[in-house]
Design a protein around this motif. Structure first.
Motif, PDB file in Angstrom:
ATOM      1  N   LEU A 285      34.157 -31.135  -3.251  1.00 36.45           N
ATOM      2  CA  LEU A 285      34.282 -30.038  -2.296  1.00 36.45           C
ATOM      3  C   LEU A 285      32.941 -29.365  -2.011  1.00 36.45           C
ATOM      4  O   LEU A 285      32.658 -28.972  -0.874  1.00 36.45           O
ATOM      5  CB  LEU A 285      35.292 -29.012  -2.816  1.00 36.45           C
ATOM      6  N   PHE A 286      32.108 -29.252  -3.042  1.00 36.26           N
ATOM      7  CA  PHE A 286      30.790 -28.648  -2.842  1.00 36.26           C
ATOM      8  C   PHE A 286      29.927 -29.526  -1.946  1.00 36.26           C
ATOM      9  O   PHE A 286      29.186 -29.027  -1.087  1.00 36.26           O
ATOM     10  CB  PHE A 286      30.103 -28.434  -4.194  1.00 36.26           C
ATOM     11  N   SER A 287      30.027 -30.834  -2.129  1.00 36.12           N
ATOM     12  CA  SER A 287      29.282 -31.767  -1.291  1.00 36.12           C
ATOM     13  C   SER A 287      29.718 -31.639   0.173  1.00 36.12           C
ATOM     14  O   SER A 287      28.886 -31.636   1.086  1.00 36.12           O
ATOM     15  CB  SER A 287      29.488 -33.199  -1.782  1.00 36.12           C
ATOM     16  N   TYR A 288      31.028 -31.523   0.380  1.00 39.76           N
ATOM     17  CA  TYR A 288      31.535 -31.363   1.745  1.00 39.76           C
ATOM     18  C   TYR A 288      31.079 -30.023   2.331  1.00 39.76           C
ATOM     19  O   TYR A 288      30.675 -29.951   3.508  1.00 39.76           O
ATOM     20  CB  TYR A 288      33.062 -31.435   1.750  1.00 39.76           C
ATOM     21  N   PHE A 289      31.123 -28.977   1.526  1.00 36.38           N
ATOM     22  CA  PHE A 289      30.698 -27.653   1.967  1.00 36.38           C
ATOM     23  C   PHE A 289      29.226 -27.660   2.378  1.00 36.38           C
ATOM     24  O   PHE A 289      28.853 -27.077   3.408  1.00 36.38           O
ATOM     25  CB  PHE A 289      30.943 -26.639   0.839  1.00 36.38           C
ATOM     26  N   LEU A 290      28.394 -28.320   1.609  1.00 41.70           N
ATOM     27  CA  LEU A 290      26.975 -28.414   1.945  1.00 41.70           C
ATOM     28  C   LEU A 290      26.769 -29.100   3.286  1.00 41.70           C
ATOM     29  O   LEU A 290      25.915 -28.695   4.085  1.00 41.70           O
ATOM     30  CB  LEU A 290      26.214 -29.183   0.854  1.00 41.70           C
ATOM     31  N   ASN A 291      27.541 -30.148   3.525  1.00 39.85           N
ATOM     32  CA  ASN A 291      27.407 -30.880   4.789  1.00 39.85           C
ATOM     33  C   ASN A 291      27.779 -29.998   5.973  1.00 39.85           C
ATOM     34  O   ASN A 291      27.103 -30.023   7.009  1.00 39.85           O
ATOM     35  CB  ASN A 291      28.300 -32.121   4.764  1.00 39.85           C
ATOM     36  N   VAL A 292      28.848 -29.215   5.827  1.00 39.66           N
ATOM     37  CA  VAL A 292      29.303 -28.364   6.930  1.00 39.66           C
ATOM     38  C   VAL A 292      28.300 -27.258   7.227  1.00 39.66           C
ATOM     39  O   VAL A 292      27.895 -27.052   8.378  1.00 39.66           O
ATOM     40  CB  VAL A 292      30.690 -27.754   6.615  1.00 39.66           C
ATOM     41  N   ILE A 293      27.875 -26.532   6.198  1.00 38.11           N
ATOM     42  CA  ILE A 293      26.979 -25.394   6.452  1.00 38.11           C
ATOM     43  C   ILE A 293      25.590 -25.861   6.890  1.00 38.11           C
ATOM     44  O   ILE A 293      24.917 -25.166   7.654  1.00 38.11           O
ATOM     45  CB  ILE A 293      26.868 -24.468   5.217  1.00 38.11           C
ATOM     46  N   SER A 294      25.151 -27.032   6.439  1.00 34.26           N
ATOM     47  CA  SER A 294      23.844 -27.541   6.857  1.00 34.26           C
ATOM     48  C   SER A 294      23.853 -27.914   8.332  1.00 34.26           C
ATOM     49  O   SER A 294      22.828 -27.825   9.013  1.00 34.26           O
ATOM     50  CB  SER A 294      23.441 -28.748   6.014  1.00 34.26           C
ATOM     51  N   ALA A 295      25.015 -28.348   8.828  1.00 25.67           N
ATOM     52  CA  ALA A 295      25.138 -28.705  10.240  1.00 25.67           C
ATOM     53  C   ALA A 295      25.269 -27.462  11.119  1.00 25.67           C
ATOM     54  O   ALA A 295      24.892 -27.483  12.296  1.00 25.67           O
ATOM     55  CB  ALA A 295      26.349 -29.601  10.449  1.00 25.67           C
ATOM     56  N   MET A 296      25.781 -26.384  10.562  1.00 30.24           N
ATOM     57  CA  MET A 296      26.016 -25.167  11.343  1.00 30.24           C
ATOM     58  C   MET A 296      24.781 -24.299  11.480  1.00 30.24           C
ATOM     59  O   MET A 296      24.710 -23.453  12.377  1.00 30.24           O
ATOM     60  CB  MET A 296      27.155 -24.352  10.711  1.00 30.24           C
ATOM     61  N   SER A 297      23.805 -24.493  10.595  1.00 27.27           N
ATOM     62  CA  SER A 297      22.612 -23.644  10.634  1.00 27.27           C
ATOM     63  C   SER A 297      21.348 -24.491  10.516  1.00 27.27           C
ATOM     64  O   SER A 297      21.217 -25.297   9.585  1.00 27.27           O
ATOM     65  CB  SER A 297      22.663 -22.621   9.495  1.00 27.27           C
ATOM     66  N   GLU A 298      20.437 -24.300  11.466  1.00 30.65           N
ATOM     67  CA  GLU A 298      19.166 -25.023  11.423  1.00 30.65           C
ATOM     68  C   GLU A 298      18.344 -24.636  10.197  1.00 30.65           C
ATOM     69  O   GLU A 298      17.585 -25.442   9.658  1.00 30.65           O
ATOM     70  CB  GLU A 298      18.369 -24.741  12.702  1.00 30.65           C
ATOM     71  N   ASP A 299      18.504 -23.390   9.767  1.00 31.69           N
ATOM     72  CA  ASP A 299      17.738 -22.911   8.609  1.00 31.69           C
ATOM     73  C   ASP A 299      18.157 -23.619   7.323  1.00 31.69           C
ATOM     74  O   ASP A 299      17.389 -23.661   6.356  1.00 31.69           O
ATOM     75  CB  ASP A 299      17.928 -21.401   8.435  1.00 31.69           C
ATOM     76  N   LEU A 300      19.377 -24.152   7.307  1.00 33.52           N
ATOM     77  CA  LEU A 300      19.891 -24.824   6.114  1.00 33.52           C
ATOM     78  C   LEU A 300      19.952 -26.341   6.280  1.00 33.52           C
ATOM     79  O   LEU A 300      20.584 -27.021   5.481  1.00 33.52           O
ATOM     80  CB  LEU A 300      21.294 -24.289   5.787  1.00 33.52           C
TER      81      LEU A 300
END
Length: 265
Positions: free
Chosen positions: A197-212
């Motif tokens: 779940l953490f791996s999936y969460f990282l993928n989602v938030i990294s796609a939503m923000s250029e800073d991440l």
């Protein structure tokens, strides 16, 4: 003996998880013909979504008007995320449950080596994942028949299938290592699920923000991103190398640890 025992013991969970994932795939693909007839409405709805959300789910590069785009946006998450959860639970319990159920001493009293014990358990995990992915493919192929016309390239669909299996195997190898090193199945299950779940969460938030954007490289879900695979018709070789390396390292460590493990503790 051990391999057959594990296949039988895990048959019911396999059928349940396969039925759930396969059913979700079929139901979601069955909706595609109606979606295709309402493209103006669907397109307007997608355009109204925030750019960050569209980017997170590949809607900035894939369209709901094509079957392969619809599969990548709405269907692909089911076999990847839900299938990875199953893979983590399966591999995380398969060794540790022997200690939890106090059967490891009895098992090793048989004329088998520790290598054979853990090897046959690993083989059972791989066979279960192959069966799961086979059912996923069959469900998807059956679901494609709902569409009046199919624009799904066999090569692209094969890449998505291989990517899904690689993802399952990666999470399974990590959970298998935890199962060989730890003893409490509850801790292993929660840790394994947390990793998925953490791996999936990282993928989602990294796609939503250029800073991440940088953290996407720490997510296995980014490695098998549907939009990337469909638009480029390929899987980035460096991501394949990373996943294969993790699988090899985790499994080698699991075998080494189990060989030296004090089973009486």
């Amino acid at each position: 003996m051990i391999f057959r025992r594990e296949i039988v013991r895990n048959l019911k969970p396999l059928l349940i998880w396969s039925g759930i994932i396969g059913g979700l795939i079929l139901l979601t693909l069955a909706v595609f013909p109606q979606m295709a007839k309402q493209q103006e409405t669907v397109g307007a709805m997608i355009d109204s979504l925030p750019d960050a959300m569209k980017k997170a789910f590949g809607m900035d590069r894939l369209g709901m008007d094509s079957l392969i785009g619809y599969y990548g946006i709405r269907v692909y998450l089911m076999p990847t995320l839900v299938g990875s959860i199953y893979a983590a639970i399966l591999a995380g319990n398969i060794v540790a449950k022997e200690s939890a159920e106090k059967t490891i001493e009895f098992l090793l009293s048989k004329p088998v080596t520790r290598f054979q014990v853990i090897g046959q358990k690993l083989l059972a995990v791989i066979v279960n994942l192959i069966i799961l992915n086979t059912i996923i493919v069959l469900a998807a192929l059956a679901g494609f028949q709902f569409a009046e016309t199919s624009d799904v390239s066999p090569g692209t669909f094969l890449l998505l299938t291989l990517a899904t299996f690689f993802l399952h195997l990666t999470f399974a190898s990590i959970a298998f290592l935890l199962s060989s090193a730890l003893r409490r199945t509850r801790n292993i299950t929660s840790t394994s699920l947390g990793i998925v779940l953490f791996s999936y969460f990282l993928n989602v938030i990294s796609a939503m923000s250029e800073d991440l954007a940088l953290i996407k490289h720490f997510s296995f879900f980014h490695y098998i991103d549907a939009a990337d695979i469909i638009t480029t018709n390929g899987i980035d070789s460096k991501y394949i190398i990373v996943m294969v390396s993790i699988v090899i390292i985790c499994l080698a460590t699991a075998f080494s640890y189990f060989k030296k493990r004090d089973i009486t503790v």
